[in-house]
Design a protein around this motif. Structure first.
Motif, short mmCIF file in Angstrom:
data_model
loop_
_atom_site.label_atom_id
_atom_site.label_comp_id
_atom_site.label_asym_id
_atom_site.label_seq_id
_atom_site.Cartn_x
_atom_site.Cartn_y
_atom_site.Cartn_z
N ASP A 115 16.94 80.74 55.80
CA ASP A 115 17.36 80.32 57.20
C ASP A 115 16.72 79.72 57.72
N TYR A 116 15.78 78.83 57.20
CA TYR A 116 14.74 77.31 56.89
C TYR A 116 14.96 77.23 55.51
N ASN A 117 15.00 75.50 55.61
CA ASN A 117 15.07 75.06 54.25
C ASN A 117 14.24 73.33 54.22
N PHE A 118 12.84 74.67 54.10
CA PHE A 118 11.88 72.90 53.81
C PHE A 118 11.66 72.52 52.82
N ALA A 119 11.45 71.14 52.70
CA ALA A 119 10.58 70.76 50.91
C ALA A 119 9.11 70.13 51.60
N GLU A 120 8.19 70.26 50.62
CA GLU A 120 7.04 68.65 50.63
C GLU A 120 7.68 68.05 50.69
N PRO A 121 6.99 66.77 50.40
CA PRO A 121 7.27 65.32 50.40
C PRO A 121 7.87 65.17 49.52
N LYS A 122 8.35 64.46 49.19
CA LYS A 122 8.40 63.64 47.56
C LYS A 122 8.70 64.83 46.24
N ALA A 123 9.43 66.44 47.12
CA ALA A 123 9.31 67.59 45.57
C ALA A 123 10.71 66.96 45.03
N LEU A 124 10.69 66.78 44.06
CA LEU A 124 12.24 66.69 42.85
C LEU A 124 13.60 68.05 43.34
N ILE A 125 14.09 67.78 43.86
CA ILE A 125 15.01 69.12 43.97
C ILE A 125 16.28 68.49 43.33
N GLY A 126 17.28 69.42 42.13
CA GLY A 126 18.55 68.78 41.99
C GLY A 126 19.19 70.17 41.33
N PHE A 127 19.93 70.32 40.51
CA PHE A 127 20.76 70.99 39.87
C PHE A 127 20.47 70.46 38.69
N ALA A 128 21.90 70.03 38.40
CA ALA A 128 21.59 69.48 36.87
C ALA A 128 20.58 68.11 36.95
N GLY A 129 20.42 67.37 35.81
CA GLY A 129 19.54 66.43 35.99
C GLY A 129 20.05 65.05 36.07
N ARG A 130 19.54 64.35 36.83
CA ARG A 130 20.10 62.55 37.03
C ARG A 130 20.95 62.08 36.21
N ARG A 131 20.27 61.92 34.62
CA ARG A 131 21.01 61.06 33.91
C ARG A 131 22.42 62.41 33.71
N ILE A 132 22.41 62.79 33.66
CA ILE A 132 23.28 63.68 33.10
C ILE A 132 24.68 63.70 34.27
N ILE A 133 24.32 63.82 35.39
CA ILE A 133 25.49 62.76 36.89
C ILE A 133 25.69 61.85 36.27
N GLU A 134 24.55 61.14 36.20
CA GLU A 134 25.37 59.63 35.83
C GLU A 134 26.42 59.90 34.83
N GLN A 135 25.69 60.11 33.66
CA GLN A 135 27.35 59.89 32.32
C GLN A 135 28.15 60.73 32.87
N THR A 136 28.06 62.31 33.59
CA THR A 136 29.41 62.54 34.06
C THR A 136 29.88 62.41 35.16
N ILE A 137 29.64 61.28 36.42
CA ILE A 137 30.46 60.84 37.73
C ILE A 137 30.66 59.09 36.05
N ARG A 138 30.10 58.42 35.69
CA ARG A 138 29.98 57.07 35.65
C ARG A 138 29.42 56.09 36.85
N GLU A 139 28.48 56.93 37.86
CA GLU A 139 28.09 56.57 38.61
C GLU A 139 26.58 56.29 38.89
N GLU A 140 26.41 55.08 39.09
CA GLU A 140 24.77 54.48 38.86
C GLU A 140 24.27 55.53 40.46
N LEU A 141 23.07 56.34 40.15
CA LEU A 141 23.15 57.32 41.30
C LEU A 141 21.69 56.60 42.35
N PRO A 142 21.63 56.12 43.60
CA PRO A 142 20.48 55.56 44.23
C PRO A 142 18.70 56.15 43.59
#
Ligand SMILES: [Zn+2]
Length: 287
Positions: A217-244
């Motif tokens: 009901d509340y989704n909190f996070a600690e500062p700078k925590a890495l949160i994601g499903f697939a890794g950055r490189r995989i997403i970049e290669q899939t969508i062929r775009e540079e991520l922020p």
């Protein structure tokens, strides 16, 4: 108001230390991996493992997390003896589990139980990234599910701290099944009027981020925590775009509306107390 809930700051003393790039005597001193400054381990522990210089949140294990939040002596662990088997006969899996048990003093990558936080009763699950990278196998999923069911049975809030590399590959599809199982248990707890608070800590990835970690009901996070499903490189290669640059950080997710707040560990106990208070029967509204 809401803003006050997340912005109260405490003052902590810091020790002078400008010495970087030196050998650190093990145990007595700790070098911050972020700002490279050296500080007394005792001071760092007193500050809940938050760097006194740069606010970097050093990883906390399950025991430290429980100690930092729950009322002294109130914690009662659930299912401490539950251990994984090796359903796929994965080579060396049992040996690795045994090694982690010896190293960490816990039997699996999550510690569950009940206790009180500033006198508010709750059921808590804390993942521990020092055990198999906090990966979710069938025991982790089962312990979390049982804890949620216990919260429902007792009519108390369920709080979970996540820290995980994702599903445990050594248990294959049995690991993936835990996503559905835990999510179903949360849904039943929610339907019975139960409160769910998720606090994502570094790192919360893969199947854990895509199931119970994001279902509070509340989704909190600690500062700078890495949160994601697939890794950055995989997403970049899939969508062929540079991520922020800040992609998949807690702050980025907050900006995109996927989190309710990013909370410093130093303010966490107070924030959780306020949230528990407003949802407690007869609780005082502080928003
Ligand atoms: Zn630092």
């Amino acid at each position: 108001m809401l803003k006050d809930l997340f912005t109260k700051k405490k003052k902590y003393a810091s020790i002078p230390s400008e010495v970087a790039n030196q050998d650190v005597p093990e145990g007595i001193m700790t070098k911050c991996p972020s700002c490279k400054k050296i500080m007394y381990t005792k001071e760092l522990l007193k500050n809940l493992k938050v760097c006194l210089h740069c606010n970097h949140h050093h990883p906390m294990n399950a025991k430290e997390r429980i100690q930092s939040l729950l009322d002294k002596g109130s914690f009662i662990a659930y299912d401490e003896d539950m251990v994984s088997e090796n359903p796929l006969q994965f080579p060396n899996y049992l040996e690795k589990l045994e090694g982690d048990r010896k190293k960490t003093g816990i039997n699996e990558a999550v510690v569950t139980g009940e206790g009180t936080l500033n006198n508010f009763p709750l059921v808590i699950a804390v993942m521990d990234s020092t055990f198999r990278m906090g990966s979710m196998g069938s025991v982790v999923g089962e312990k979390i599910t049982r804890a949620i069911e216990k919260a429902k049975e007792k009519g108390v809030p369920f709080i979970i701290f996540t820290a995980s590399g994702g599903a445990r590959m050594q248990e294959g599809v049995l690991s993936l099944m835990q996503m559905a199982k835990t999510s179903s248990a949360l849904k039943l707890h929610s339907e019975s009027g139960g409160l769910i608070i998720s606090i994502m800590t570094h790192p919360t990835t893969g199947g854990v981020s895509a199931s119970f970690a994001s279902l509070g009901d509340y989704n909190f996070a600690e500062p700078k925590a890495l949160i994601g499903f697939a890794g950055r490189r995989i997403i970049e290669q899939t969508i062929r775009e540079e991520l922020p640059e800040d992609f998949q950080t807690a702050e980025f997710l907050l900006k995109c509306g996927q989190l309710d707040a990013v909370i410093s560990r130093l303010d966490l106990k107070e924030t959780l107390t306020n949230v528990l208070d407003i949802h407690a029967p007869g609780g005082e509204t502080k928003w």
